[in-house]
Design a protein around this motif. Structure first.
Motif, PDB file in Angstrom:
ATOM      1  N   GLN A 243       0.806  -1.216   0.000  1.00 18.72           N
ATOM      2  CA  GLN A 243       0.000   0.000   0.000  1.00 18.72           C
ATOM      3  C   GLN A 243       0.846   1.276   0.000  1.00 18.72           C
ATOM      4  O   GLN A 243       0.330   2.361   0.228  1.00 18.72           O
ATOM      5  CB  GLN A 243      -0.931   0.009   1.226  1.00 18.72           C
ATOM      6  CG  GLN A 243      -1.902  -1.151   1.274  1.00 18.72           C
ATOM      7  CD  GLN A 243      -2.826  -1.190   0.070  1.00 18.72           C
ATOM      8  OE1 GLN A 243      -3.294  -0.167  -0.400  1.00 18.72           O
ATOM      9  NE2 GLN A 243      -3.082  -2.384  -0.446  1.00 18.72           N
TER      10      GLN A 243
ATOM     11  N   ASN B   4      -6.198   9.023   3.531  1.00 14.28           N
ATOM     12  CA  ASN B   4      -6.625   8.045   2.532  1.00 14.28           C
ATOM     13  C   ASN B   4      -5.770   6.786   2.613  1.00 14.28           C
ATOM     14  O   ASN B   4      -6.277   5.655   2.575  1.00 14.28           O
ATOM     15  CB  ASN B   4      -6.558   8.669   1.132  1.00 14.28           C
ATOM     16  CG  ASN B   4      -7.108   7.746   0.067  1.00 14.28           C
ATOM     17  OD1 ASN B   4      -8.051   7.007   0.300  1.00 14.28           O
ATOM     18  ND2 ASN B   4      -6.518   7.796  -1.110  1.00 14.28           N
ATOM     19  N   ARG B   5      -4.466   6.967   2.761  1.00 14.06           N
ATOM     20  CA  ARG B   5      -3.559   5.817   2.883  1.00 14.06           C
ATOM     21  C   ARG B   5      -3.851   5.045   4.169  1.00 14.06           C
ATOM     22  O   ARG B   5      -3.869   3.815   4.188  1.00 14.06           O
ATOM     23  CB  ARG B   5      -2.113   6.302   2.852  1.00 14.06           C
ATOM     24  CG  ARG B   5      -1.074   5.215   2.699  1.00 14.06           C
ATOM     25  CD  ARG B   5      -1.125   4.532   1.342  1.00 14.06           C
ATOM     26  NE  ARG B   5      -1.113   5.467   0.262  1.00 14.06           N
ATOM     27  CZ  ARG B   5      -0.011   5.975  -0.299  1.00 14.06           C
ATOM     28  NH1 ARG B   5       1.166   5.598   0.116  1.00 14.06           N
ATOM     29  NH2 ARG B   5      -0.095   6.826  -1.300  1.00 14.06           N
TER      30      ARG B   5
ATOM     31  N   LYS C 102      -6.783   2.880   3.716  1.00 10.36           N
ATOM     32  CA  LYS C 102      -6.443   1.670   2.949  1.00 10.36           C
ATOM     33  C   LYS C 102      -5.739   0.653   3.845  1.00 10.36           C
ATOM     34  O   LYS C 102      -6.023  -0.542   3.773  1.00 10.36           O
ATOM     35  CB  LYS C 102      -5.564   2.030   1.756  1.00 10.36           C
ATOM     36  CG  LYS C 102      -6.309   2.717   0.634  1.00 10.36           C
ATOM     37  CD  LYS C 102      -5.396   2.999  -0.532  1.00 10.36           C
ATOM     38  CE  LYS C 102      -6.156   3.721  -1.645  1.00 10.36           C
ATOM     39  NZ  LYS C 102      -5.292   4.072  -2.768  1.00 10.36           N
TER      40      LYS C 102
ATOM     41  N   GLN D  81      -8.368  -0.914   6.017  1.00 18.88           N
ATOM     42  CA  GLN D  81      -9.256  -1.801   5.258  1.00 18.88           C
ATOM     43  C   GLN D  81      -8.575  -3.152   5.002  1.00 18.88           C
ATOM     44  O   GLN D  81      -9.148  -4.207   5.253  1.00 18.88           O
ATOM     45  CB  GLN D  81      -9.644  -1.126   3.932  1.00 18.88           C
ATOM     46  CG  GLN D  81     -10.666  -1.874   3.123  1.00 18.88           C
ATOM     47  CD  GLN D  81     -12.015  -1.947   3.816  1.00 18.88           C
ATOM     48  OE1 GLN D  81     -12.404  -1.070   4.563  1.00 18.88           O
ATOM     49  NE2 GLN D  81     -12.717  -3.037   3.586  1.00 18.88           N
TER      50      GLN D  81
END
Length: 197
Positions: A119, A148-149, A152, A155
């Protein structure tokens, strides 16, 4: 030392005649010295790599990360971009080690390493600071990009739940973000403390 680790090619003009025994001895001695030098360079590079990487994950260790981060911060003094430092900490990791054993704990660390590498970009820095603490430095990342990172990471980190010690102690991830904004000269220790908190 009887092991092929390189090659040397020599040539001479035809008018100088054939190689003689003295030439062959000299060439053999020079080749041996080159071979020893190559071997020493390989060992030196291995020692440097070992001293800069975490043995478990192969990521940068704390010392190498702080050194690289210091270089990045000096570069940022001349660069107009923001950058973000993320501290990544596993939640309930000790329970995994205590309940499922250290081998399961090692699997978790390796899985987290894979998540972080997959990622991030090659220009980002990824490190295992120690234990279950990791850090990621995102070049050119403002708070929006960093959040945002982080989303991720969180998630994808849901995959770690299979390693949980028990339902009441789910394995998860906490992330702290500190953004170093352009035209600021925040000391490294303050940036680290902000990300950690």
């Amino acid at each position: 030392q009887g092991v092929l680790n390189g090659a040397a090619m020599l040539w001479r003009r035809i008018e100088r005649g054939a190689w003689n025994d003295d030439d062959r001895l000299l060439i053999g001695d020079i080749s041996n010295q080159i071979g020893i030098t190559i071997e020493q360079l390989v060992h030196h590079e291995r020692i440097v790599r070992i001293s800069r990487t975490d043995a478990m994950t192969g990521l940068l260790n704390r010392g190498a990360f702080l050194e690289a981060l210091t270089r990045q911060l000096h570069r940022l003094g001349r660069d107009p971009d923001d950058a973000s430092l993320m501290y990544v900490d596993l939640d309930n990791f000790k329970a995994v080690n205590d309940t499922r054993g250290h081998q399961a704990g090692d699997e978790v660390l390796l899985k987290l390493r894979d998540i972080l590498i997959q990622q991030t970009r090659p220009t980002d820095l990824v490190s295992r600071l120690g234990g279950d603490e990791f850090a990621v430095f995102l070049n050119g990342a403002d708070i929006g990009i960093a959040k945002n990172r982080a989303d991720k990471f969180l998630q994808v980190a849901k995959q770690l739940s299979e390693f949980s010690a028990s339902p009441d102690k789910p394995l998860g991830m906490s992330i702290g973000i500190a953004v170093l904004e352009r035209n600021t000269t925040e000391p490294l220790d303050e940036l680290l403390a902000r990300a950690d908190s």
